[in-house]
Every structure is written in structure tokens, then in C-alpha cells.
Enzyme design. Sequence first.
Site, PDB file in Angstrom:
ATOM      1  N   HIS A 183     -27.035 -41.400 -90.795  1.00 50.87           N
ATOM      2  CA  HIS A 183     -26.483 -39.894 -90.276  1.00 50.87           C
ATOM      3  C   HIS A 183     -27.356 -38.451 -90.875  1.00 50.87           C
ATOM      4  CE1 HIS A 183     -22.487 -39.907 -89.883  1.00 50.87           C
ATOM      5  NE2 HIS A 183     -22.540 -38.618 -89.765  1.00 50.87           N
ATOM      6  N   SER A 210     -17.583 -38.667 -93.084  1.00 47.62           N
ATOM      7  CA  SER A 210     -18.860 -39.242 -92.873  1.00 47.62           C
ATOM      8  C   SER A 210     -20.111 -39.949 -94.093  1.00 47.62           C
ATOM      9  CB  SER A 210     -19.941 -38.472 -92.734  1.00 47.62           C
ATOM     10  OG  SER A 210     -19.721 -38.804 -90.823  1.00 47.62           O
ATOM     11  N   ASP A 251     -25.912 -47.255 -89.043  1.00 50.12           N
ATOM     12  CA  ASP A 251     -25.872 -46.154 -89.963  1.00 50.12           C
ATOM     13  C   ASP A 251     -25.290 -46.046 -91.794  1.00 50.12           C
ATOM     14  OD1 ASP A 251     -25.396 -43.115 -90.329  1.00 50.12           O
ATOM     15  OD2 ASP A 251     -23.839 -43.472 -89.459  1.00 50.12           O
ATOM     16  N   ASN A 262     -12.547 -33.216-107.583  1.00 47.47           N
ATOM     17  CA  ASN A 262     -12.503 -32.038-106.880  1.00 47.47           C
ATOM     18  C   ASN A 262     -13.663 -32.118-106.148  1.00 47.47           C
ATOM     19  OD1 ASN A 262     -12.564 -29.027-107.315  1.00 47.47           O
ATOM     20  ND2 ASN A 262     -10.498 -28.445-107.268  1.00 47.47           N
TER      21      ASN A 262
HETATM   22  C1  4AZ Z   1     -18.279 -36.745 -88.860  1.00 44.93           C
HETATM   23  O1  4AZ Z   1     -18.308 -36.090 -87.771  1.00 44.93           O
HETATM   24  C2  4AZ Z   1     -17.280 -37.304 -88.111  1.00 44.93           C
HETATM   25  N1  4AZ Z   1     -12.978 -39.416 -86.322  1.00 44.93           N
HETATM   26  C3  4AZ Z   1     -16.013 -38.417 -89.185  1.00 44.93           C
HETATM   27  C4  4AZ Z   1     -15.897 -39.268 -88.832  1.00 44.93           C
HETATM   28  C5  4AZ Z   1     -15.209 -39.397 -87.440  1.00 44.93           C
HETATM   29  C6  4AZ Z   1     -15.675 -38.633 -86.758  1.00 44.93           C
HETATM   30  C7  4AZ Z   1     -16.315 -37.684 -87.088  1.00 44.93           C
HETATM   31  C8  4AZ Z   1     -14.099 -40.833 -87.574  1.00 44.93           C
HETATM   32  O2  4AZ Z   1     -18.730 -36.602 -89.872  1.00 44.93           O
END
Ligand code: 4AZ
Length: 398
Positions: free
Chosen positions: A67, A210, A116, A89
Site C-alpha cells: 500500500h 507502514s 500487503d 534520523n
Molecule cells: C498507517 O496509516 C497505519 N495501528 C499504520 C499502522 C496502523 C494504522 C495505520 C496500526 O500507516
Amino acid sequence: MKILPLLVLLMLETIVSAQHAVNLRIINGTKATDTHQWEWILSLRQHGEHICGASLIAPQWAVTAAHCISTDDGVVSASSLSVMAGSYNVYNQDTVISVKKVVRHPQYSDVSIDNDIALLKLASAVSDITPVTLAQDAPLLEHDPSFVAGWGNMSTTTLEFPSELMQVDLKIIDFAQCSQSYRTEEIYLTDNMFCAGYMDGSKDSCQGDSGGPLIIPQGNYYELAGIVSFGGSETQMCGAPNFPGIYTKVQNYVAWIERYTGILKRHISLEETLKTREFYTIDGTFSWHDFENVPNAFDWVYQMQNGRMFQLQGKQPTDNDVFGWKEVYGLTITPQWQMIYLGSDIDGDGTTKFDWIVLGMHTNAAYKLEGVRENGTFKYSDKLDIHYDATAQTVRFY
Ligand code: 4AZ
């Protein structure tokens, strides 16, 4: 995760802020200070801006979430992407490497968020960082400890991004309980996902984390078991009670990753190896083959041509028929990487005989590997770089 548009998110943040004003960092994590634990973590950037985490899994390959590199109608172009390596950093610009190729999992679904996972081929190899090990078959057990790191949002109520890498310790959550909870929001988890965090929502990953790693201790090292994928309730993306974070289950993708990156993890037949691999990373003991004094010195050299396998024949390097090839059939060899032979002027006449690459395996089998499979046959590709790490006794191709 882009399930909620930012504007909606900001509106929701106002609503939930009263209850969740205490949470800070990755969500309730700490600064990552141990310089070894996450040394292979990458910041994935688009047009120079951090968008996601990623992990170095081979000198020239990284893994992230699908994603992170998806748009409404496809995959973002590799040329807009780069990764930053070797610093905690996120604003560090010292080692920023362009992405040369993006391989999104072919079954990724932006509806279910199944599969994903995506691979990024880097424009150049990162040679001074040991890549993370991929988790293999061990089951993920409820309450098992795990750790997540990232430069994602530290607040459940507002947007607060760190400059230094943050980490948090999580527990694997019972999958049935987690999926049951998500079902109430009509989110259906698949076997390619697992949940980690706390049912009370006290610690979590969040937006910007993510694509980054979830690691689990395995003996005295850590394995990459998960990729930060998505999570949260309809009203709260991170740190929401009953909605722990969801992670892509890396162990389900080891074969797929191997196929593209050539990181050899399992024993498969030589033919399967040759047919499916594009690039190779071979770990093993390195010793020079004594080709000067051993008859049939090159019978460990194989090559694949038009789907047929040939074995190199010959005795001494000076022997005229040293370069003859004999077709061989039905080879099934468990790869045990013992030796690498790099092409050179082996008979001293001033010309390079093996200006392609040959790998040795076990005691008497090897093959040439500068091939990319296209239309069912091997075709010669760009020359691969070879790096031999004398301390680790490892040879890497990329
Ligand atoms: C995101 O939007 C995302 N709590 C990453 C992790 C989680 C929720 C959203 C898990 O990248």
C-alpha cells in the site's frame, strides 16, 4: 494506510482527543538507541519525503508494504522513490539511494489489504549493513514478544512525527480474537496477516510506520516477521482499544521474495532455482577450486541454455576441450554453497574465458547464473556485481 483520508482523520482526531490525550510516540514507544537492532531499517521516500518504513533484506533489495507504493490505479514509479539507509534520523541525507524497480505482490488487494507486501530493488547495493533475516516457519504464538520501529505518528490525537527512530514492544495477539474484533467493523483479516499490540490499545504502530518492520527475537538475533500494514477502528487508526495493529505475515512470502531477490533460504532443486531466480545471494563457505591440479576441474560448472542444462567438460585448464559442454538431464541437487568461481583468464592466453559468473555448489555441482528468465529461456543480462565478505565468508551477487 490510506483507508481514511487525512481530512477525515483530522476531524476524527478532534473527536477522540479527549479520551486519548496521553499517548505519545510511535504510540507509546521509546527512542531506538541500540544501534544494531534496527541497522537495516530504511526510510522510504517519495520525492524526497518520508512516506513509509522498509527493511533491507539483501544488499540491493528492500521489502515494504504494497500500500506504500500503490496509487488508485497502479504502482508509483520507481523513479519517484528512494530509501535512506544507515541512520536513525529520518532527515539524514547521507545515504539516500534511488529505487530502480518496484515489485508489488501480484495478489495485493487495496480492498482487503491482503498481500500487503512489495519489494524494492535499489539502484546500488548497500554493502556496509547486514540485511535483516526473514522469519521462516515458526508459528506466531499469542503473547510472543515483538518489536516495531518507525518514524510514524507518535500521537493518537494529532500529528506528531519524530525525527529519531522510535520503537515499541508489542505482543502477538490471538488471531481469532483479533479477527473477531475487526469483523464487527466489516474488516476481514486473512491468513496473510497477524495482529500485534495490546487489546487496550496502549502501544501501537501508526501512520508513517507502514511498510516498516516488526521483528521477533529468535535465539540471539531478530527475524523480520511482520510488515506494518494497517489497523484501527472506524474512528481511530492507532492505539484504539480492541483494534491492535495488523501486520503482513512475512513467512508466507519467503518463497516469493526468494524468487525475485535470489536470497536463498530454503533447499530447492537446482532446476527450480535456475528457472525461477533472477538474482542470487549465496551464503556459504568460500574456498578456491583447485582447477590446476584436479582432473575434470570444471565438471561442477553448469549452464542453462534454452531450458537445457549443460555441464562443462575438460581436464586441465590447458586442455583444448576444457570448454566443451555436455548436456545433462534430471539434475536435482540440494544447494549447499561451498565455492564460487569467478570467470577469468583461466588458461593464461590473455583472454577472459569466463567473463560471466559461475557458482559452485556442494562438491561437484555449480552453474552459471548471469541469466534472466524471459519467455521460458535464459538470456544473458547485465553483469552482476560480486562481493566477497572475508569475515562473514559470504559471497553476494547483485
Ligand atoms: C498507517 O496509516 C497505519 N495501528 C499504520 C499502522 C496502523 C494504522 C495505520 C496500526 O500507516
